[in-house]
Design an enzyme around this catalytic site. Structure first.
Site, mmCIF file in Angstrom:
data_model
loop_
_atom_site.group_PDB
_atom_site.id
_atom_site.type_symbol
_atom_site.label_atom_id
_atom_site.label_comp_id
_atom_site.label_asym_id
_atom_site.label_seq_id
_atom_site.Cartn_x
_atom_site.Cartn_y
_atom_site.Cartn_z
ATOM 1 C CE LYS A 1 -15.403 49.796 35.643
ATOM 2 N NZ LYS A 1 -14.107 49.655 36.196
ATOM 3 C CG ASP B 1 -6.971 51.970 34.525
ATOM 4 O OD1 ASP B 1 -7.392 51.393 34.117
ATOM 5 O OD2 ASP B 1 -6.999 51.216 35.547
ATOM 6 C CG PHE C 1 -9.973 48.843 41.193
ATOM 7 C CD1 PHE C 1 -10.110 48.227 41.988
ATOM 8 C CD2 PHE C 1 -10.615 48.352 39.732
ATOM 9 C CE1 PHE C 1 -10.561 47.175 42.046
ATOM 10 C CE2 PHE C 1 -11.351 47.709 40.001
ATOM 11 C CZ PHE C 1 -11.149 46.441 40.428
HETATM 12 C C1 LIG Z 1 -13.329 48.680 36.562
HETATM 13 C C2 LIG Z 1 -11.788 49.713 36.134
HETATM 14 C C3 LIG Z 1 -10.703 48.331 35.771
HETATM 15 C C4 LIG Z 1 -11.327 46.876 35.743
HETATM 16 O O1 LIG Z 1 -11.946 46.082 34.510
HETATM 17 P P1 LIG Z 1 -12.568 45.119 35.083
HETATM 18 O O2 LIG Z 1 -13.708 45.242 33.402
HETATM 19 O O3 LIG Z 1 -13.654 44.613 36.143
HETATM 20 O O4 LIG Z 1 -11.227 44.354 34.626
HETATM 21 C C5 LIG Z 1 -9.643 49.146 36.311
HETATM 22 N N1 LIG Z 1 -9.377 49.799 36.173
HETATM 23 C C6 LIG Z 1 -10.435 51.288 36.025
HETATM 24 C C7 LIG Z 1 -9.813 52.828 36.515
HETATM 25 C C8 LIG Z 1 -11.525 50.824 36.190
HETATM 26 O O5 LIG Z 1 -12.341 51.983 36.855
#
Ligand SMILES: *Cc1c(COP(=O)(O)O)cnc(C)c1O
Length: 392
Positions: free
Chosen positions: A238, A209, A124
């Site tokens: 986050k 990421d 994700f």
């Molecule tokens: C939550 C998340 C995102 C997206 O973050 P948003 O602030 O919702 O755009 C991208 N990569 C990872 C691994 C995430 O957990």
């Protein structure tokens, strides 16, 4: 828009790991706003820092120097592999920045044909059009037109498939060093090492990421620090602002060599108010002993969770994750365990692979862990079709 399947529950205030409804009902928050409120709710240091900054300056735009952003960038670089930082407002934007940085690197290196990025099934990376293409989940892409070109998905953990996917157009490999939304799946350090070697051998950039895994969640400031494998580019968001929206794309100077003036931008990115939140979050997390305590409490929590799993083998199949990014793979529908927990006034969040994620604030105390175990025990007993068995 009705884009969220919300629970019929609202909160008025929070304090530490607790959330309070307007009626004064109290919930144990083991979601942390999906890995955001790492310092819990209403942390005094964050309140003070934001309050101070709010009186001075909120926003000036990137037309001007922003010393607050330079300061946070310097701290992030000192604490990581990175030399440079681009600030934005969310995780998806941070990943967009990483994708652009990787593509531009090859373009200015005389290989503009290298634009493709290898990603993993179950990943994700966000909800913008490019990050959805990177994540490759059909249910999220459905109905939004042509999928953004340039992402090659391979099965999770399949090194041979990664090697097959790497070609003359490949720019980078992107992975979460611990899969979050996809079900709290641990990635073996040996796999990350193999990706690093593959990148080095083929002139590719490695992107981690760490939007979810970063900022102390795994017991290190960044999850990659547990593995001994450093990326070229890393995304954060986050927990970076402790609840204030802020994202960042970090990179080595070499990887970011194409990102010169005018190549990328953001109106809000790195504004003084957001930076005061990020700076205050770093103050707390980088204080001596903070991350050690996260590791200790995580170990304790995992031991107690293993006991719960043993008591309810028909409800919980597996306890997995690192630090305080923990997943319970359920044998009942994960949503029903989340509901049963909420009935016990404890909040958790589902993830892929029928997993319930437990993401307590990193400041959670031993007593609060004990409280969570009691509530989890009762929730499992509900689903196990009877009262909790007596403790040994
Ligand atoms: C939550 C998340 C995102 C997206 O973050 P948003 O602030 O919702 O755009 C991208 N990569 C990872 C691994 C995430 O957990």
């Amino acid at each position: 828009m009705a884009t969220f399947a919300r629970v019929h529950l609202a909160f008025e205030r929070g304090e530490g790991v607790w959330l309070y409804t307007a009626d004064g009902e109290r919930y144990l928050d083991f979601t942390s706003g999906v890995a955001v409120n790492a310092l819990g709710h209403a942390h005094p240091h964050l309140i003070a820092a934001l309050g101070e900054q709010a009186k001075k300056l909120w926003h000036v735009s990137n037309l001007f120097e922003i010393p607050e952003a330079e300061h946070v960038a310097r701290r992030l670089c000192e604490a990581s592999f990175a030399d440079v930082v681009f600030f934005c407002n969310s995780g998806a934007e941070a990943v967009e920045g990483a994708i652009k940085t990787a593509r531009k690197y090859h373009s200015v290196s005389g290989q503009p044909e290298r634009f493709r990025i290898v990603t993993f099934e179950g990943a994700f990376h966000g909800r913008t059009l490019a990050t959805l293409a990177a994540g490759g989940q059909k249910k999220y892409l459905e109905g939004f037109g042509p999928v953004v070109e340039g992402f090659d998905q391979v099965p999770f953990g399949d090194l041979a498939a990664v090697k097959r996917a790497v070609g003359e157009q490949t720019a980078a490999i992107m992975i979460e060093p611990l899969i979050g939304e996809g079900g709290v799946r641990v990635v073996e350090p040996s796999f990350l090492r193999a990706l690093r070697e593959l990148c080095d051998r083929n002139g590719l950039l490695l992107i981690f990421d760490e939007v979810q895994t970063g900022m102390g969640r795994t017991g290190e400031l960044f999850a990659y620090q547990r593995t001994g494998v450093a990326p070229d580019i890393m995304t954060l968001a986050k927990a970076l602002g402790g609840g204030f929206p802020v994202g960042a794309c970090l990179a080595t100077r070499e990887a970011a060599k194409g990102m010169t003036a005018g190549t990328h931008g953001s109106t809000f990115g790195g504004n003084p108010l957001a930076m005061s939140a990020a700076n205050a979050t770093l103050d707390v997390m980088l204080a001596p002993g903070f991350l050690d305590r996260v590791k200790q409490i995580a170990l304790l929590f995992k031991q107690r969770l293993a006991e719960i799993k043993d008591r309810y083998p028909a409800v919980i199949a597996e306890v997995r994750g690192e630090g305080l990014l923990i997943g319970l793979r359920a044998l009942v529908p994960a949503g029903s365990l989340v509901d049963a927990l909420r009935a016990e006034k404890m909040l958790a969040v589902a993830a892929g692979d029928n997993v319930v994620r437990l993401l307590p604030p990193l400041i959670v105390s031993e007593q609060e862990i004990a409280e969570a175990i009691v509530r989890l025990d009762r929730a499992c007993a509900r689903l196990d079709g009877g009262p909790a068995k007596p403790r040994q």
